[in-house]
Design a protein around this motif. Structure first.
Motif, PDB file in Angstrom:
ATOM      1  N   LEU A 159      91.574   8.176  49.413  1.00  0.00           N
ATOM      2  CA  LEU A 159      93.005   7.944  49.254  1.00  0.00           C
ATOM      3  C   LEU A 159      93.540   7.023  50.340  1.00  0.00           C
ATOM      4  CD1 LEU A 159      94.631  11.336  48.268  1.00  0.00           C
ATOM      5  CD2 LEU A 159      94.685   9.228  46.979  1.00  0.00           C
ATOM      6  N   ILE A 216      99.150   7.391  48.277  1.00  0.00           N
ATOM      7  CA  ILE A 216      99.871   8.625  48.594  1.00  0.00           C
ATOM      8  C   ILE A 216     101.357   8.446  48.331  1.00  0.00           C
ATOM      9  CG2 ILE A 216     100.539  10.172  50.473  1.00  0.00           C
ATOM     10  CD1 ILE A 216      97.748   9.605  51.693  1.00  0.00           C
ATOM     11  N   ARG A 217     101.904   7.314  48.771  1.00  0.00           N
ATOM     12  CA  ARG A 217     103.330   7.066  48.545  1.00  0.00           C
ATOM     13  C   ARG A 217     103.637   6.975  47.055  1.00  0.00           C
ATOM     14  NH1 ARG A 217     103.000   4.112  53.507  1.00  0.00           N
ATOM     15  NH2 ARG A 217     102.258   2.249  52.434  1.00  0.00           N
ATOM     16  N   SER A 232      97.228   5.137  52.061  1.00  0.00           N
ATOM     17  CA  SER A 232      98.642   5.462  52.276  1.00  0.00           C
ATOM     18  C   SER A 232      99.502   4.953  51.124  1.00  0.00           C
ATOM     19  CB  SER A 232      99.119   4.855  53.599  1.00  0.00           C
ATOM     20  OG  SER A 232      98.894   3.456  53.620  1.00  0.00           O
ATOM     21  N   HIS A 289     103.799  10.462  45.928  1.00  0.00           N
ATOM     22  CA  HIS A 289     104.932  11.139  46.564  1.00  0.00           C
ATOM     23  C   HIS A 289     106.254  10.767  45.914  1.00  0.00           C
ATOM     24  CE1 HIS A 289     106.054  12.987  50.724  1.00  0.00           C
ATOM     25  NE2 HIS A 289     106.390  13.741  49.698  1.00  0.00           N
ATOM     26  N   SER A 298      91.598   8.320  41.831  1.00  0.00           N
ATOM     27  CA  SER A 298      91.519   7.350  42.923  1.00  0.00           C
ATOM     28  C   SER A 298      90.408   6.338  42.676  1.00  0.00           C
ATOM     29  CB  SER A 298      91.272   8.069  44.257  1.00  0.00           C
ATOM     30  OG  SER A 298      90.077   8.843  44.185  1.00  0.00           O
ATOM     31  N   LEU A 315      97.634  12.847  53.601  1.00  0.00           N
ATOM     32  CA  LEU A 315      98.506  13.602  52.713  1.00  0.00           C
ATOM     33  C   LEU A 315      99.280  14.659  53.485  1.00  0.00           C
ATOM     34  CD1 LEU A 315      96.098  14.101  49.683  1.00  0.00           C
ATOM     35  CD2 LEU A 315      98.284  12.937  49.570  1.00  0.00           C
ATOM     36  N   GLU A 374     102.127  13.218  55.396  1.00  0.00           N
ATOM     37  CA  GLU A 374     103.271  12.888  54.546  1.00  0.00           C
ATOM     38  C   GLU A 374     104.080  14.127  54.179  1.00  0.00           C
ATOM     39  OE1 GLU A 374     104.554   9.998  53.101  1.00  0.00           O
ATOM     40  OE2 GLU A 374     103.308   8.906  54.530  1.00  0.00           O
TER      41      GLU A 374
END
Length: 695
Positions: A292, A297-298, A294, A301, A287, A328, A331
């Protein structure tokens, strides 16, 4: 954007066996080919490629699709990047639609910035390998950190000399514009207007996008050049092509390993990623010292639901970083935390251990994030009641954002034991936070709906569309009948008018969803096929297709498919069914929307044949030969199942405290439920005593 004609040309030219063979060793089995799946580790081949249909599928892990989807998954590219990859392989010129002047200018600027960054990367690498200072200072430092030459080359590391305008002068000599050097952040202007290099006297770490383009740089000052330098690391500023919150260092080099291992390791810095790669662990990203976001994270993911955060044991750093991990959890990701031994960070620990030992340590010491956070805060709170209350609130807040109710329940039970608190209290606190979040979300949706209604209100008289389906049976029976006049199906209904109390997501295991998918499979495989012939109002025998039967059957009860992609497929079938040479299977497999084409490729696979059976013990009868019987049965099964699910969720909507306080809303929902009951009764009579078709 690539025009459809070019997409069709690429799809026609790209042979799936030819493409897959570049990555997988295939051998023929009957009319298809098989090989070891490239997306997971296996010893027995389960990856099948069908050259006739142009699709592939792993019957173990489920991944596959058409040739574009294979490249998207294997190379971790976007849909259009995969098309360009195939176009390059088959020497097809990409024709994109005409851009507006503003789009052309923005596109030209972005491409120019990428070109300048690529030049800078090559310049820094050239200095590292071919300049005296680069060899004496830069390379000595990198090798002193234990980095092998192949790893240095892989990550395209470089060096910038102490000369504070060397890059600027080299770039200007090559014809690059000053403006682009400033906009990328490679240089900045002094008060007198002259250019100054941002990264002078530093080892350079290029930052790559997921597709491998260089968007930014990080520069670490060396010990010999620390005089008057306040920051150890300097990073590129935000630009037209670089947004720090959207990038993860190392994602380009890690994406395939993340998919293969179905897990991502998250570390903090550049050298942590590089050292772990060198030790043999490649599914790792950084990171870059920030919490982190969003977007990050996506990005993770896209490749996996499982993430392990590696910490070096610095308590302050851990407490600062866990604040963003609730995102996280929200999500639905599975988060684990691993503390490395005292005095070690991921970089130093990787230099001491090989991949097997490193992996074994992680497996032995990683713990779930909720347990980790609870133990960490418990230790800090001690016996102070105020701190313990704050700790409980923090833990409950983290648990409340977890979308899976079962997982929440498990964590509540475990935290109850750790915190020595009644489970009932934790459940009540969690429920209250969930209810508050639901209420906030409901109010936001209401405000959004009101805004949309205000925007669509016009003085002109508009045709009314009911907010909720009434499900009242139509006066005209439009089911196919060889002996009665049957009107042609009405015009397609926009797919975005569908309203339902069934949740938008998480229905894949529901009965109605499987039956809906069966109908979509029939649309894609046989949509344009003639089921039977019917007599129109003029007494003529006209063909009645699968598309017409399904579309008419749904409209007569004012029902629609629940999944938006399924609705889109039906809508396009209706729109194109009378086009010359329209073939549903070909249309949807080559669809420009990757979600649609991926679904189509999955559903046309031979393994998903609905049924083949012997008729009177003589011959195998295929689905296509009995469409006149199969489609109405599937259609009625779907109608009954989705109405049953809709009724269940309609009743559940009445239990919402917000709805309970709104008498008008309650009446609307109860009316809707009564209409559903009436429709269900009529359909049950139509079904009679027949046995529901089992697939």
């Amino acid at each position: 954007m690539i025009d459809q004609a070019t997409i069709d040309k690429i799809m026609d030219a790209a042979q799936i066996v030819d493409v897959v063979s570049e990555f997988v060793t295939l051998r023929r089995r009957g009319v298809n080919y098989i090989g070891l799946c490239p997306f997971h580790n296996e010893k027995t081949p389960s990856f099948s490629v069908s050259p006739s249909k142009g699709v592939c599928k792993c019957f173990s892990c489920g991944k596959g699709g058409n040739v574009v989807h294979f490249i998207m998954e294997h190379e971790q590219l976007s849909y259009y990047e995969a098309l360009k990859w195939l176009a390059k392989k088959y020497n097809i010129e990409i024709k994109e639609r005409e851009l507006t002047d503003e789009e052309k200018q923005a596109h030209s600027l972005r491409e120019s910035l990428f070109v300048v960054n690529q030049f800078a990367s090559e310049y820094f690498q050239d200095i590292l390998y071919n300049n005296i200072d680069g060899q004496r200072i830069g390379m000595t430092y990198l090798r002193g950190r234990g980095f092998r030459d192949d790893i240095i080359k892989k990550f395209q590391l470089g060096y910038s000399t102490d000369n504070r305008d060397a890059l600027a002068r080299a770039a200007l000599q090559k014809g690059y514009k000053e403006d682009f050097l400033v906009k990328t952040g490679l240089c900045y202007r002094k008060e007198d207007g002259t250019l100054r290099d941002r990264f002078w006297g530093r080892v350079i770490f290029p930052v790559h996008t997921i597709s491998g383009k260089i968007v930014a740089f990080g520069g670490r000052v060396l010990s010999a050049a620390t005089k008057n330098v306040q920051m150890k690391y300097v990073n590129s500023p935000e630009s037209e092509i670089y947004h720090k919150s959207k990038e993860l260092y190392g994602i380009f080099f890690a994406k395939q390993a993340i998919v293969r291992q179905d897990r991502c390791f998250l570390v903090e810095g550049y050298t942590d990623v590089i050292s772990m790669h060198q030790s043999g662990i490649e599914n790792v990203v950084a990171s870059s010292g920030t919490a982190l976001t969003s977007d990050q994270i996506r990005l993770i993911h896209r490749f996996t639901n499982n993430i392990t955060v590696l910490y070096d044991g610095d308590g302050a750093g851990i407490k600062a970083s866990i604040r963003g991990i609730d995102m996280l959890l929200e999500e639905g990701m599975n988060i684990k935390v691993c503390l490395l031994p005292d005095g070690d960070d991921p970089d130093s620990f990787a230099r001491k251990h090989n991949a097997t030992d490193y992996q074994a340590y992680i497996n032995d010491h990683e713990v779930d994030f909720i347990r980790f956070k609870t133990n960490l805060l418990l230790e800090e709170a001690g016996k102070d009641p105020i701190k313990r209350a704050a700790l409980i609130s923090s833990i409950v807040k983290s648990i409340s954002v977890i979308p899976d109710a079962i997982v929440r329940s498990v964590y509540i039970r475990e935290c109850s034991q750790l915190l020595q608190m009644e489970e009932k209290i934790l459940i009540e606190a969690t429920s209250k936070l969930i209810e508050q979040a639901r209420e906030t979300k409901f109010k936001e949706q209401q405000r959004k709906k009101e805004r949309e209604q205000r925007m669509t209100e016009t003085p002109a008289v508009q045709p009314s569309v009911p907010d909720t389906p009434t499900n009242e049976p139509q006066a005209t029976d439009t089911t196919p009948d060889l002996n009665n006049n049957t009107p042609l199906p009405p015009e397609p209904t926009p797919a975005n008018t569908y309203t339902s109390y069934i949740p938008a997501e998480g229905n894949e295991q529901k009965v109605f969803y499987a039956k809906e998918e069966d109908l979509v499979r029939m649309l894609i495989r046989y949509g344009e096929k003639t089921m039977c012939y019917i007599e129109n109002n003029e007494g003529e025998q006209v063909p009645y297709t699968v598309i017409e039967c399904i579309a008419t059957g749904l409209k007569e009860d004012e029902l629609q498919f629940h999944d938006p992609i399924h609705r889109q497929i039906l809508q396009e079938c209706e729109a194109h069914q009378h086009d010359p040479n329209f073939i549903a299977e070909r249309h949807f497999i080559a669809h420009p929307d990757p979600n649609v084409s991926k679904l189509a490729a999955d559903l046309v696979n031979d393994r998903y044949q609905l049924s083949k059976y012997h008729s009177k013990g003589q011959k195998i009868v295929t689905d296509e030969e009995r469409l006149y019987e199969l489609i109405p049965r599937l259609l009625l099964d779907f109608k009954l199942s989705i109405i049953e699910e809709e009724m269940k969720n309609t009743l559940q909507a009445l239990t919402d405290p917000i709805v309970a306080q709104d008498s008008q809303r309650c009446m609307e929902i109860m009316k809707h439920y009564k209409e559903l009951q009436e429709t269900q009764s009529i359909m049950a009579q139509q079904a009679g005593d027949r046995v529901v078709l089992k697939l």
